[in-house]
Design a protein around this motif. Structure first.
Motif, PDB file in Angstrom:
ATOM      1  N   UNK A  40       0.861  -1.168   0.000  1.00 38.54           N
ATOM      2  CA  UNK A  40       0.000   0.000   0.000  1.00 38.54           C
ATOM      3  C   UNK A  40       0.903   1.225   0.000  1.00 38.54           C
ATOM      4  N   UNK A  41       1.373   1.576  -1.222  1.00 32.03           N
ATOM      5  CA  UNK A  41       2.330   2.648  -1.421  1.00 32.03           C
ATOM      6  C   UNK A  41       3.534   2.385  -0.510  1.00 32.03           C
ATOM      7  N   UNK A  42       4.051   3.411   0.147  1.00 29.21           N
ATOM      8  CA  UNK A  42       5.138   3.201   1.100  1.00 29.21           C
ATOM      9  C   UNK A  42       4.623   3.318   2.533  1.00 29.21           C
ATOM     10  N   UNK A  43       3.316   3.181   2.683  1.00 25.49           N
ATOM     11  CA  UNK A  43       2.664   3.348   3.986  1.00 25.49           C
ATOM     12  C   UNK A  43       2.553   2.034   4.747  1.00 25.49           C
ATOM     13  N   UNK A  44       2.223   0.948   4.043  1.00 28.13           N
ATOM     14  CA  UNK A  44       1.973  -0.325   4.725  1.00 28.13           C
ATOM     15  C   UNK A  44       2.138  -1.481   3.747  1.00 28.13           C
ATOM     16  N   UNK A  45       2.240  -2.662   4.302  1.00 25.15           N
ATOM     17  CA  UNK A  45       2.234  -3.897   3.523  1.00 25.15           C
ATOM     18  C   UNK A  45       1.496  -4.958   4.324  1.00 25.15           C
TER      19      UNK A  45
END
Length: 116
Positions: A40-45
């Motif tokens: 999720x972009x560079x926000x979460x995985x």
């Protein structure tokens, strides 16, 4: 009947690339495997993984060693499953959502217009 999926979550301030690699290694070293992941972009995985019940304690320790702090609910779920009396070789489906705390801007992808 679909197997129940245990949802875990945690946060970190560590570098997301290093954490994702370290988490993958931790899952494999504890006897599990990664079924997939979603960024999720560079926000979460979110990791989708499978672990044997006997590895849940080692997995919780390995996650914290990567710099990811599991929330209290997630740690309690791991403890409950580990002490549930289930056979040690029984597999558990899990998701691990990791939120990355940083000051970097959100990643933007240019999507070309589709003719028509």
């Amino acid at each position: 009947m679909r197997p129940r999926i245990v949802m875990l979550s945690g946060v970190t301030r560590e570098n997301r690339h290093a954490v994702m690699s370290d988490l993958n290694d931790a899952i494999l070293k504890t006897g599990g495997w990664v079924e997939g992941h979603t960024l999720f972009s560079n926000i979460a995985t979110t990791f989708r993984l499978v672990l044997p019940v006997s590895a849940l304690g080692r997995f919780g320790t390995a996650v914290s060693e990567t710099g990811v702090a599991l929330d209290d609910d997630s740690a309690a779920k791991l403890d409950t499953l580990e002490t549930s009396g289930r056979p040690g070789d029984e597999e558990v489906n899990l998701t691990l959502n990791v939120t990355f705390i940083h000051d970097e801007p959100d990643l933007r992808r240019e999507v070309p217009a589709v003719p028509g």
